[in-house]
Design a protein around this motif. Structure first.
Motif, PDB file in Angstrom:
ATOM      1  N   UNK A 195       9.327  26.545  21.096  1.00 32.38           N
ATOM      2  CA  UNK A 195       8.494  25.968  22.154  1.00 32.38           C
ATOM      3  C   UNK A 195       7.233  25.349  21.568  1.00 32.38           C
ATOM      4  N   UNK A 196       6.593  26.059  20.643  1.00 31.33           N
ATOM      5  CA  UNK A 196       5.384  25.531  20.012  1.00 31.33           C
ATOM      6  C   UNK A 196       5.676  24.219  19.287  1.00 31.33           C
ATOM      7  N   UNK A 197       6.798  24.153  18.598  1.00 27.95           N
ATOM      8  CA  UNK A 197       7.161  22.932  17.875  1.00 27.95           C
ATOM      9  C   UNK A 197       7.392  21.780  18.838  1.00 27.95           C
ATOM     10  N   UNK A 198       8.074  22.035  19.948  1.00 33.51           N
ATOM     11  CA  UNK A 198       8.341  20.978  20.935  1.00 33.51           C
ATOM     12  C   UNK A 198       7.043  20.436  21.523  1.00 33.51           C
ATOM     13  N   UNK A 199       6.127  21.328  21.873  1.00 36.92           N
ATOM     14  CA  UNK A 199       4.863  20.904  22.476  1.00 36.92           C
ATOM     15  C   UNK A 199       4.052  20.070  21.483  1.00 36.92           C
ATOM     16  N   UNK A 201       8.670  18.442  12.351  1.00 41.81           N
ATOM     17  CA  UNK A 201       7.684  19.484  12.085  1.00 41.81           C
ATOM     18  C   UNK A 201       8.404  20.678  11.477  1.00 41.81           C
ATOM     19  N   UNK A 202       7.756  21.333  10.541  1.00 43.87           N
ATOM     20  CA  UNK A 202       8.303  22.549   9.942  1.00 43.87           C
ATOM     21  C   UNK A 202       7.993  23.704  10.889  1.00 43.87           C
ATOM     22  N   UNK A 241       0.177  25.534  24.112  1.00 53.53           N
ATOM     23  CA  UNK A 241       1.497  26.125  23.940  1.00 53.53           C
ATOM     24  C   UNK A 241       1.641  27.296  24.903  1.00 53.53           C
ATOM     25  N   UNK A 242       2.572  27.213  25.837  1.00 51.10           N
ATOM     26  CA  UNK A 242       2.751  28.333  26.770  1.00 51.10           C
ATOM     27  C   UNK A 242       3.501  29.480  26.098  1.00 51.10           C
TER      28      UNK A 242
END
Length: 580
Positions: free
Chosen positions: A192-196, A145-146, A209-210
């Motif tokens: 964090x957003x990318x991982x989720x 993901x970018x 996304x926390x």
């Protein structure tokens, strides 16, 4: 021993006969071995089965069994499954961030399964024997993901969420330090957003996304201590920098401008000196101790180009000075540091200039003026010509006349002379520089160089060739050309009491460059305009207006190579009369 005794001994030592229907111990052992072998053979076969293929048995990805397959076959199987799921994977993903919701288009943020990386992860999986035999070892797909694009999409959709972090800092209002105390926050973290999203997207799940709790590493007490121990004493007085060529005084204002007390990404303040800001703040003070280097250049010696070697200069090492300043700024007395004058080599070396191939005159152009060199207009022409003389333009470089000379004002030695303003001639500083611009334009034109920007005059003056001429006015009207040859070029200017000449020296590309003009058309006659008499009124006889074309024709190896068309429409200059 008697034979009968021997026989009795043999009979007494022999094993008693086995009961009828019961196998002997030896037989039982043989049977057990046989049974064990019968059991172990399938187990061994099963173990061997479990460890065949590059991908271990029992491994699945996205519900597809890849166990026992080679890398190529596993990749094909995974791609087939992705093709089957293409519509689902292309559907927007719902992402929740606190009370906000975003619909994220996977293609817009670069969401994709990296098949090769996923197969490699499957090959490296280490499932247990039971999982190898009976399945159940799941490997997550590797998703790309970018992160930057995802962050931009989320922020645009959900806006400001959480509580922004206040980074600690100390700024200066003039020379007065102002503390900025840290405040913790809850922020949308791109990683964090990318991982989720990577974890939830393949399964088609809505993801949440926390927000990340962020606490700056520097505390309010740290800011107060830094304020007392560094920020305040730093501007308590000047710092003297001693060098072999004299002293440089760093005033408190320069210290305040260059001392940086801002937090890094984790909220930690590491004091530093901004070298560029320090050099800018010291300004003219550096001129007393520094010596500017001289670039190697080309001059004309007896009509032939000659390389003149560059000369090293001396420059105050402001990087080292910044480090040393930090050591004395906490003190309010004994504020002296030793400055280092480092060698400042020329930006252009002898070897570079020699490699430019400036060896012959490739074009020259002359225009004439009246009034002699004592006239203000002639003075301006010579002033700009002297500024441009000796300029070297590197291969591929674009030359801007405004960029080279800067604003042409009284400070630069220019005088008032006639310029065209609002359709009429009026006195203006720098009048006459358009004649030099036209001369330079034609020299580059006949050298075959690329025209980047020029604009002919509103009215045609007979001292200029029609169409192929150029005006200039800082900063809006400029003349630019690009050296589109593989060679460097030298601009040589010279003048007499009634003429200005510009020559271009380089290596010849074309046999010749010539011009053909079309007949003039759409001719208009000047009107008569009466102006208020006075020192700003300049009378004229009027000039016809017309439209004309000019073709620049390039010749090489005895043949016409190409043509370039220039066209211009001249207005009729009115006949201005001062008075009724």
């Amino acid at each position: 021993m008697q034979p009968d005794d021997a026989r009795r001994t043999d009979v007494s030592t022999a094993p008693p006969p086995a009961p009828a229907g019961r196998p002997s111990s030896r037989r039982r052992a043989l049977v057990a071995a046989a049974l064990a072998g019968a059991v172990l053979l399938p187990v061994g076969a099963a173990v061997g089965y479990a460890y065949t293929g590059e991908v271990p048995r029992g491994v699945t990805v996205l519900g597809v069994g890849l166990g026992g397959l080679g890398r190529a076959a596993a990749g094909e199987a995974l791609r087939a499954e992705l093709d089957r799921r293409a519509a689902d994977l292309a559907a927007p993903v719902t992402v929740r961030v606190e009370d906000g919701t975003a619909r994220v288009d996977p293609s817009a943020v670069g969401l994709a399964v990296d098949v090769d990386a996923t197969v490699a992860a499957a090959v490296d999986a280490r499932p247990g024997l039971f999982a190898r035999l009976f399945g159940g070892a799941t490997v997550d797909p590797v998703v790309t993901v970018d992160q930057g694009r995802l962050d931009a999409v989320l922020r645009e959709a959900v806006g400001d969420v959480g509580q922004p972090v206040v980074a600690p800092a100390i700024t200066y209002d003039g020379t007065t330090p102002r503390p900025v105390y840290p405040e913790s926050g809850r922020v949308l973290d791109p990683a964090t957003a990318a991982d989720v999203l990577r974890a939830g997207w393949p399964a088609g799940r809505e993801v949440t996304v926390p927000l990340l709790d962020v606490h700056p590493a520097t505390t309010a007490a740290d800011v107060d201590r830094l304020l007392t121990e560094l920020a305040e004493p730093a501007v308590s007085g000047p710092v003297t920098v001693t060098t072999e060529r004299g002293d440089v005084v760093v005033p408190p204002a320069a210290i305040a401008k260059s001392l940086v007390l801002a937090a890094d990404d984790v909220g930690r303040i590491e004091p530093r000196i901004d070298e560029k800001e320090l050099r800018s703040a010291l300004g003219n003070g550096l001129r007393e101790v520094e010596v500017a280097p001289k670039d190697a250049t080309v001059v004309l010696d007896a009509g032939k180009p000659k390389v003149v070697s560059g000369v090293d200069g001396q420059r105050l090492d402001t990087a080292a000075l910044g480090r040393d300043l930090l050591a004395v700024l906490p003190r309010t007395a004994d504020r002296r540091v030793a400055g280092v004058l480092a060698v400042a080599p020329p930006a252009m070396t002898d070897e570079q200039v020699a490699a430019f191939g400036i060896r012959e005159r490739v074009s020259t152009f002359t225009t004439n003026f009246t009034g002699g060199l004592s006239a203000a207009r002639s003075h301006n022409i010579v002033t700009i010509a002297r500024d441009v003389d000796g300029t070297i333009v590197k291969p591929g470089e674009t030359f801007s006349l405004n960029g080279h000379t800067g604003e042409r004002s009284y400070k630069q030695g220019y005088r008032d002379a006639p310029v065209i303003m609002d359709g009429k001639l009026v006195p203006g500083v720098g009048g006459g520089t358009s004649q030099f611009t036209t001369t330079l334009f034609n020299a580059t034109y006949y050298a075959g160089l690329e025209d980047v920007e020029h604009k002919p005059h509103s009215y045609w003056f007979s001292r200029y060739p029609a169409v192929i001429e150029s005006t200039i006015f800082y900063p809006n009207l400029d003349f630019k050309f690009r050296n589109d040859t593989p060679y460097g070029l030298l601009i040589d200017t010279s003048w007499t009491n009634d003429s200005i000449t510009v020559s271009i020296w380089s290596t010849r590309i074309y046999d010749s460059v010539k011009t053909e003009w079309s007949p003039r058309r759409n001719i208009t006659k000047p009107r008569v305009v009466h102006l208020e008499p006075g020192p700003s009124c300049i009378a004229t006889d009027g000039i016809d207006g017309f439209t004309q074309d000019a073709w620049r024709i390039f010749h090489k190896d005895g043949k016409e190579l190409r043509r370039e068309k220039f066209s211009w429409r001249y207005d009729a200059e009115p006949r201005f009369i001062c008075g009724s």
